[in-house]
Scaffold this motif. Structure first.
Motif, PDB file in Angstrom:
ATOM      1  N   ILE A  24       0.858  -1.185   0.000  1.00 29.98           N
ATOM      2  CA  ILE A  24       0.000   0.000   0.000  1.00 29.98           C
ATOM      3  C   ILE A  24       0.900   1.243   0.000  1.00 29.98           C
ATOM      4  O   ILE A  24       1.494   1.590   1.032  1.00 29.98           O
ATOM      5  N   PRO A  25       1.034   1.927  -1.143  1.00 27.31           N
ATOM      6  CA  PRO A  25       1.931   3.082  -1.235  1.00 27.31           C
ATOM      7  C   PRO A  25       1.288   4.422  -0.899  1.00 27.31           C
ATOM      8  O   PRO A  25       1.951   5.455  -0.936  1.00 27.31           O
ATOM      9  N   THR A  26       0.009   4.439  -0.541  1.00 28.39           N
ATOM     10  CA  THR A  26      -0.782   5.663  -0.474  1.00 28.39           C
ATOM     11  C   THR A  26      -0.172   6.772   0.365  1.00 28.39           C
ATOM     12  O   THR A  26      -0.212   7.950  -0.013  1.00 28.39           O
ATOM     13  N   ALA A  27       0.396   6.445   1.522  1.00 28.98           N
ATOM     14  CA  ALA A  27       0.926   7.482   2.418  1.00 28.98           C
ATOM     15  C   ALA A  27       1.998   8.333   1.747  1.00 28.98           C
ATOM     16  O   ALA A  27       2.176   9.511   2.087  1.00 28.98           O
ATOM     17  N   LEU A  28       2.715   7.749   0.791  1.00 36.00           N
ATOM     18  CA  LEU A  28       3.786   8.472   0.104  1.00 36.00           C
ATOM     19  C   LEU A  28       3.275   9.722  -0.591  1.00 36.00           C
ATOM     20  O   LEU A  28       3.950  10.757  -0.603  1.00 36.00           O
ATOM     21  N   TYR A  29       2.082   9.648  -1.158  1.00 38.09           N
ATOM     22  CA  TYR A  29       1.572  10.755  -1.974  1.00 38.09           C
ATOM     23  C   TYR A  29       1.284  12.006  -1.151  1.00 38.09           C
ATOM     24  O   TYR A  29       1.318  13.117  -1.677  1.00 38.09           O
ATOM     25  N   GLY A  30       0.992  11.829   0.133  1.00 38.28           N
ATOM     26  CA  GLY A  30       0.628  12.967   0.957  1.00 38.28           C
ATOM     27  C   GLY A  30       1.799  13.707   1.571  1.00 38.28           C
ATOM     28  O   GLY A  30       1.615  14.747   2.195  1.00 38.28           O
ATOM     29  N   HIS A  31       3.013  13.180   1.409  1.00 40.68           N
ATOM     30  CA  HIS A  31       4.191  13.782   2.045  1.00 40.68           C
ATOM     31  C   HIS A  31       5.021  14.535   1.008  1.00 40.68           C
ATOM     32  O   HIS A  31       5.418  13.961  -0.006  1.00 40.68           O
ATOM     33  N   PRO A  32       5.302  15.815   1.235  1.00 41.34           N
ATOM     34  CA  PRO A  32       5.997  16.615   0.216  1.00 41.34           C
ATOM     35  C   PRO A  32       7.414  16.169  -0.085  1.00 41.34           C
ATOM     36  O   PRO A  32       7.951  16.494  -1.142  1.00 41.34           O
ATOM     37  N   TRP A  33       8.037  15.431   0.825  1.00 38.95           N
ATOM     38  CA  TRP A  33       9.421  15.017   0.611  1.00 38.95           C
ATOM     39  C   TRP A  33       9.545  13.735  -0.202  1.00 38.95           C
ATOM     40  O   TRP A  33      10.601  13.474  -0.782  1.00 38.95           O
ATOM     41  N   VAL A  34       8.507  12.923  -0.227  1.00 36.97           N
ATOM     42  CA  VAL A  34       8.695  11.571  -0.748  1.00 36.97           C
ATOM     43  C   VAL A  34       7.810  11.179  -1.937  1.00 36.97           C
ATOM     44  O   VAL A  34       8.115  10.210  -2.631  1.00 36.97           O
ATOM     45  N   GLY A  35       6.729  11.864  -2.184  1.00 34.80           N
ATOM     46  CA  GLY A  35       5.885  11.389  -3.279  1.00 34.80           C
ATOM     47  C   GLY A  35       4.871  12.431  -3.693  1.00 34.80           C
ATOM     48  O   GLY A  35       4.700  13.443  -3.017  1.00 34.80           O
ATOM     49  N   PRO A  36       4.198  12.162  -4.820  1.00 30.93           N
ATOM     50  CA  PRO A  36       4.338  10.999  -5.707  1.00 30.93           C
ATOM     51  C   PRO A  36       5.602  11.090  -6.562  1.00 30.93           C
ATOM     52  O   PRO A  36       6.307  12.084  -6.519  1.00 30.93           O
ATOM     53  N   GLY A  37       5.828  10.037  -7.342  1.00 31.56           N
ATOM     54  CA  GLY A  37       7.003  10.021  -8.202  1.00 31.56           C
ATOM     55  C   GLY A  37       7.890   8.829  -7.953  1.00 31.56           C
ATOM     56  O   GLY A  37       7.423   7.714  -7.715  1.00 31.56           O
TER      57      GLY A  37
END
Length: 222
Positions: A35-48
């Protein structure tokens, strides 16, 4: 549900042994969903690129690349737009959920919106969280970790455990994650609170809590 709440993945023998002990079969015979979802909400790590690295098992935090029989992707932001019959059985039948770090409140929001939060307590699978993927299980995360602001504006998480977590303690790339900062953070928590470095995890089975560590950690009692 069995929980293995890590700071930085399954990155030492003690945490790996704890995971194997929690499974009822070898890793090589276990099916997993990441489940990668948390990554998208963090400006340092995601998306991408970081989301790709996690899903593909190319990140620095061992989770997806442990030798699972199969690895699938469960994207929580997509689930409200498809029939539950298409994904609920998949979750119920999997052996392990591998939940990435990122933003804990963003993850908590989408766990609720998707309906996954309602399923979690009744699952027989092992839940392996990393950083925010672990913190989301707590009653609250504390102002120190608030990034993405949920619609309600509070720092409340799922509350599936009765303690909070301060991950990445004394991490060289996170100069603000000091023990002194953790002590101040813990004063705001309403219950027990753990500060834990990247060599530490918390194992929870049927409410019994056990710290698994080859590093540094501290329990703050309310």
């Amino acid at each position: 549900m069995k929980l293995l709440l890590t700071s930085a993945g399954v990155n030492n023998k003690s945490i790996h042994d704890a995971l194997v002990d929690m499974l009822d079969k070898p890793i090589s015979k276990s099916n997993s969903l990441c489940i990668p979802t948390a990554l998208y909400g963090h400006p340092w790590v995601g998306p991408g690129v970081n989301a790709w690295e996690f899903i593909s098992g190319n990140s620095e935090n061992p989770m997806v690349d442990l030798g699972w029989k199969s690895v699938g992707v469960l994207e929580l932001t997509a689930l409200p737009s498809i029939d539950k019959e298409r994904w609920v059985p998949l979750v119920q039948e999997t052996d392990v959920l591998l939940v990435a770090g990122g933003d804990a409140l963003y993850l908590s929001h989408w766990m609720r919106q998707s309906g996954l939060a309602d399923l979690l307590p009744g699952l027989s699978s092992v839940y392996v969280g990393m950083s925010a993927g672990s913190m989301v299980m707590a009653p609250e995360i504390g102002e120190f970790f608030v990034g993405w602001t949920p619609p309600g504006g509070e720092d409340k998480a799922l509350g599936l455990v009765d303690f909070a977590m301060f991950p990445h303690l004394e991490h060289p790339m996170l100069p603000h994650n000091t023990m002194a900062a953790a002590e101040k953070w813990a004063e705001e928590m309403q219950g027990p609170a753990y500060a834990m470095d990247d060599q530490t995890a918390i194992k929870v089975i049927d409410g019994a809590v056990e710290v698994v560590s080859e590093g540094q950690w501290k329990l703050f009692s309310p």
